[in-house]
Design an enzyme around this catalytic site. Structure first.
Site, PDB file in Angstrom:
ATOM      1  N   SER A 121      55.059 130.986  36.322  1.00  0.00           N
ATOM      2  CA  SER A 121      54.487 130.386  37.391  1.00  0.00           C
ATOM      3  C   SER A 121      55.464 129.414  37.668  1.00  0.00           C
ATOM      4  O   SER A 121      55.046 127.922  37.762  1.00  0.00           O
ATOM      5  CB  SER A 121      53.496 130.149  37.481  1.00  0.00           C
ATOM      6  OG  SER A 121      52.986 130.209  36.452  1.00  0.00           O
ATOM      7  N   GLY A 164      54.134 127.248  32.114  1.00  0.00           N
ATOM      8  CA  GLY A 164      55.608 126.537  31.140  1.00  0.00           C
ATOM      9  C   GLY A 164      56.386 127.475  31.308  1.00  0.00           C
ATOM     10  O   GLY A 164      56.308 129.087  31.382  1.00  0.00           O
ATOM     11  N   LEU A 165      57.516 126.990  30.737  1.00  0.00           N
ATOM     12  CA  LEU A 165      58.309 128.024  30.388  1.00  0.00           C
ATOM     13  C   LEU A 165      58.234 128.775  29.150  1.00  0.00           C
ATOM     14  O   LEU A 165      57.578 129.106  28.812  1.00  0.00           O
ATOM     15  CB  LEU A 165      59.321 126.990  29.532  1.00  0.00           C
ATOM     16  CG  LEU A 165      59.776 125.579  29.934  1.00  0.00           C
ATOM     17  CD1 LEU A 165      61.013 124.818  29.632  1.00  0.00           C
ATOM     18  CD2 LEU A 165      60.521 126.429  31.522  1.00  0.00           C
ATOM     19  N   SER A 166      59.376 129.801  29.364  1.00  0.00           N
ATOM     20  CA  SER A 166      59.525 130.948  28.321  1.00  0.00           C
ATOM     21  C   SER A 166      59.371 130.637  26.816  1.00  0.00           C
ATOM     22  O   SER A 166      60.046 129.944  26.825  1.00  0.00           O
ATOM     23  CB  SER A 166      60.627 132.077  28.726  1.00  0.00           C
ATOM     24  OG  SER A 166      60.830 133.089  27.640  1.00  0.00           O
ATOM     25  N   GLY A 167      58.675 131.113  26.623  1.00  0.00           N
ATOM     26  CA  GLY A 167      58.334 130.194  24.658  1.00  0.00           C
ATOM     27  C   GLY A 167      57.989 129.034  24.954  1.00  0.00           C
ATOM     28  O   GLY A 167      57.461 129.015  23.010  1.00  0.00           O
ATOM     29  N   SER A 168      57.028 128.553  25.125  1.00  0.00           N
ATOM     30  CA  SER A 168      56.280 127.241  25.414  1.00  0.00           C
ATOM     31  C   SER A 168      55.170 127.588  24.767  1.00  0.00           C
ATOM     32  O   SER A 168      54.777 126.874  24.547  1.00  0.00           O
ATOM     33  CB  SER A 168      56.071 126.683  26.830  1.00  0.00           C
ATOM     34  OG  SER A 168      55.093 127.788  27.429  1.00  0.00           O
ATOM     35  N   GLY A 169      54.555 128.633  24.508  1.00  0.00           N
ATOM     36  CA  GLY A 169      53.144 129.344  23.586  1.00  0.00           C
ATOM     37  C   GLY A 169      52.594 130.282  24.426  1.00  0.00           C
ATOM     38  O   GLY A 169      51.047 129.859  24.415  1.00  0.00           O
ATOM     39  N   LYS A 170      52.496 130.293  26.046  1.00  0.00           N
ATOM     40  CA  LYS A 170      51.368 130.347  26.970  1.00  0.00           C
ATOM     41  C   LYS A 170      50.742 131.965  26.642  1.00  0.00           C
ATOM     42  O   LYS A 170      50.081 131.963  26.658  1.00  0.00           O
ATOM     43  CB  LYS A 170      51.882 131.162  29.106  1.00  0.00           C
ATOM     44  CG  LYS A 170      52.909 129.901  29.347  1.00  0.00           C
ATOM     45  CD  LYS A 170      53.146 130.315  30.166  1.00  0.00           C
ATOM     46  CE  LYS A 170      54.382 131.047  30.237  1.00  0.00           C
ATOM     47  NZ  LYS A 170      56.110 130.911  29.641  1.00  0.00           N
ATOM     48  N   SER A 171      51.457 133.099  25.819  1.00  0.00           N
ATOM     49  CA  SER A 171      51.252 134.281  26.034  1.00  0.00           C
ATOM     50  C   SER A 171      50.752 134.026  24.257  1.00  0.00           C
ATOM     51  O   SER A 171      48.957 134.395  24.060  1.00  0.00           O
ATOM     52  CB  SER A 171      52.238 135.031  25.350  1.00  0.00           C
ATOM     53  OG  SER A 171      53.164 135.529  26.475  1.00  0.00           O
TER      54      SER A 171
HETATM   55  N1  PPS Z   1      65.425 134.613  33.688  1.00  0.00           N
HETATM   56  C1  PPS Z   1      64.144 134.939  33.435  1.00  0.00           C
HETATM   57  N2  PPS Z   1      64.020 133.818  33.783  1.00  0.00           N
HETATM   58  C2  PPS Z   1      62.332 134.088  32.715  1.00  0.00           C
HETATM   59  N3  PPS Z   1      61.566 134.393  32.254  1.00  0.00           N
HETATM   60  C3  PPS Z   1      62.665 136.020  32.274  1.00  0.00           C
HETATM   61  C4  PPS Z   1      63.633 135.686  32.507  1.00  0.00           C
HETATM   62  N4  PPS Z   1      63.934 137.415  32.459  1.00  0.00           N
HETATM   63  C5  PPS Z   1      63.243 138.041  31.707  1.00  0.00           C
HETATM   64  N5  PPS Z   1      62.321 137.131  31.474  1.00  0.00           N
HETATM   65  C6  PPS Z   1      61.047 137.559  30.790  1.00  0.00           C
HETATM   66  O1  PPS Z   1      60.264 137.354  31.768  1.00  0.00           O
HETATM   67  C7  PPS Z   1      58.816 136.981  31.980  1.00  0.00           C
HETATM   68  C8  PPS Z   1      58.030 136.314  32.715  1.00  0.00           C
HETATM   69  O2  PPS Z   1      57.568 136.603  33.279  1.00  0.00           O
HETATM   70  P1  PPS Z   1      56.253 136.278  34.626  1.00  0.00           P
HETATM   71  O3  PPS Z   1      56.025 137.253  34.868  1.00  0.00           O
HETATM   72  O4  PPS Z   1      55.501 135.311  33.498  1.00  0.00           O
HETATM   73  O5  PPS Z   1      57.978 135.227  35.131  1.00  0.00           O
HETATM   74  S1  PPS Z   1      57.111 134.039  36.902  1.00  0.00           S
HETATM   75  O6  PPS Z   1      56.190 133.523  36.765  1.00  0.00           O
HETATM   76  O7  PPS Z   1      57.716 135.320  37.628  1.00  0.00           O
HETATM   77  O8  PPS Z   1      58.720 133.447  36.650  1.00  0.00           O
HETATM   78  C9  PPS Z   1      59.360 135.923  30.324  1.00  0.00           C
HETATM   79  O9  PPS Z   1      57.644 136.117  29.497  1.00  0.00           O
HETATM   80  P2  PPS Z   1      58.026 134.204  28.372  1.00  0.00           P
HETATM   81  O10 PPS Z   1      58.011 134.832  27.658  1.00  0.00           O
HETATM   82  O11 PPS Z   1      56.142 134.943  27.837  1.00  0.00           O
HETATM   83  O12 PPS Z   1      57.558 133.665  29.495  1.00  0.00           O
HETATM   84  C10 PPS Z   1      60.631 136.793  29.617  1.00  0.00           C
HETATM   85  O13 PPS Z   1      59.868 137.350  28.915  1.00  0.00           O
HETATM   86  N1  ADP Z   2      50.873 125.534  18.830  1.00  0.00           N
HETATM   87  C1  ADP Z   2      51.651 126.430  19.029  1.00  0.00           C
HETATM   88  N2  ADP Z   2      50.782 127.332  20.086  1.00  0.00           N
HETATM   89  C2  ADP Z   2      51.893 128.470  20.329  1.00  0.00           C
HETATM   90  N3  ADP Z   2      52.693 128.869  19.967  1.00  0.00           N
HETATM   91  C3  ADP Z   2      53.041 128.822  19.129  1.00  0.00           C
HETATM   92  C4  ADP Z   2      52.999 126.951  18.670  1.00  0.00           C
HETATM   93  N4  ADP Z   2      53.402 126.582  18.010  1.00  0.00           N
HETATM   94  C5  ADP Z   2      54.626 127.661  17.577  1.00  0.00           C
HETATM   95  N5  ADP Z   2      54.517 128.377  18.306  1.00  0.00           N
HETATM   96  C6  ADP Z   2      54.848 129.749  18.605  1.00  0.00           C
HETATM   97  O1  ADP Z   2      55.865 129.571  19.663  1.00  0.00           O
HETATM   98  C7  ADP Z   2      56.417 131.072  20.589  1.00  0.00           C
HETATM   99  C8  ADP Z   2      55.582 130.916  21.478  1.00  0.00           C
HETATM  100  O2  ADP Z   2      55.824 132.560  22.418  1.00  0.00           O
HETATM  101  P1  ADP Z   2      55.196 132.933  23.312  1.00  0.00           P
HETATM  102  O3  ADP Z   2      53.384 132.532  22.723  1.00  0.00           O
HETATM  103  O4  ADP Z   2      55.649 134.020  23.665  1.00  0.00           O
HETATM  104  O5  ADP Z   2      55.275 131.977  24.518  1.00  0.00           O
HETATM  105  P2  ADP Z   2      55.346 132.605  26.291  1.00  0.00           P
HETATM  106  O6  ADP Z   2      53.930 133.076  26.332  1.00  0.00           O
HETATM  107  O7  ADP Z   2      55.164 130.920  26.792  1.00  0.00           O
HETATM  108  O8  ADP Z   2      56.784 132.848  26.394  1.00  0.00           O
HETATM  109  C9  ADP Z   2      55.956 131.727  19.263  1.00  0.00           C
HETATM  110  O9  ADP Z   2      56.481 132.365  18.665  1.00  0.00           O
HETATM  111  C10 ADP Z   2      54.377 131.173  18.688  1.00  0.00           C
HETATM  112  O10 ADP Z   2      54.444 131.752  17.261  1.00  0.00           O
END
Ligand code: PPS
Ligand code: ADP
Length: 202
Positions: free
Chosen positions: A114, A40-47
């Site tokens: 991914s 999923g997208l960055s910030g979608s909640g994966k971690s």
């Molecule tokens: N350009 C750009 N686009 C997206 N994300 C970015 C970028 N630059 C840095 N980051 C940070 O890198 C994390 C994504 O790493 P991933 O290994 O999950 O990416 S990928 O699967 O290879 O596309 C991603 O983590 P998550 O926010 O947890 O998804 C970001 O913190």
């Molecule tokens: N139901 C939920 N599940 C997961 N994250 C949530 C939810 N509601 C709000 N959030 C917030 O969304 C953000 C997701 O961040 P993160 O887990 O780092 O996403 P990702 O790993 O996809 O980048 C966190 O700040 C988290 O507290």
């Protein structure tokens, strides 16, 4: 040849046969190893979800590990950037490590953007039947951008980060995920329950 040698868990062939099978390692842990792959997208909640899932499984006595894209990029994948080619290699490495960990008997939770369908399919192909579960964290772009937990969306929208997923780098949504969660609509605890329900059903 012993049954342990014959009882391999995974699809890919290894050139050198190991004396102990994946099934024998798993049996000692009293669990069926598998890979839960969160995309999923960055910030979608994966971690957040990956960690909650691991804590939940650990409390049930399961042997687990989380492979988080952000974390792996500080070590194993610290030579990789964010180009399409680098992301492909990133996912290839994560898939291979996940597969080894599943062979070792663990329940592995991957959390990585991914973004490309073909790379997720390649990862899936490393595993045996019923060992790989694709979980699509479908939280919409606008919600992720509003959350912006690391300030990356702001930076990308201001042009300080290039090739940002969903903006100027593509995200190919899964068409047939094993499970889909929009964390804007499903609470964390409920999301964990939903994913585990799919896992244990299958
Ligand atoms: N350009 C750009 N686009 C997206 N994300 C970015 C970028 N630059 C840095 N980051 C940070 O890198 C994390 C994504 O790493 P991933 O290994 O999950 O990416 S990928 O699967 O290879 O596309 C991603 O983590 P998550 O926010 O947890 O998804 C970001 O913190
Ligand atoms: N139901 C939920 N599940 C997961 N994250 C949530 C939810 N509601 C709000 N959030 C917030 O969304 C953000 C997701 O961040 P993160 O887990 O780092 O996403 P990702 O790993 O996809 O980048 C966190 O700040 C988290 O507290």
């Amino acid at each position: 040849m012993s049954s342990q040698l014959l009882a391999g868990g995974c699809a890919a062939v290894r050139p050198f046969g190991l004396s102990l099978s994946a099934a024998a390692r798993a049996a000692l842990k009293h669990q069926q190893p598998c890979c839960l792959w969160l995309t999923g997208l960055s910030g979608s909640g994966k971690s957040t979800l990956a960690n909650a899932l691991e804590v939940h499984l650990n409390e049930q006595g399961r042997h687990t590990f989380v492979l988080d894209g952000d974390n792996l990029r500080t070590g194993l994948c610290n030579d990789l950037g964010m180009s399409d080619t680098a992301r492909k290699e990133n996912i290839r490495r994560i898939g291979e490590v996940a597969r080894l960990m599943v062979d070792a008997g663990l329940i592995v939770i991957v959390s990585a953007i991914s973004p490309f369908s073909v790379d997720r399919a390649t990862a899936r192909a490393l595993f045996g039947p019923g060992q790989f579960f694709e979980v699509y964290i479908s939280t919409p772009f606008d919600v992720c951008a509003r959350r912006d937990p690391k300030g990356l969306y702001r930076a990308a929208l201001d042009g300080r980060i290039k090739a940002f997923t969903g903006l100027d780098s593509p995200y190919e949504a899964p068409l047939a995920a094993d499970c889909e969660i929009n964390t804007d609509e499903v609470e964390l605890a409920a999301a964990v329950e939903q994913i585990l329900a799919v896992l244990f059903k299958k």
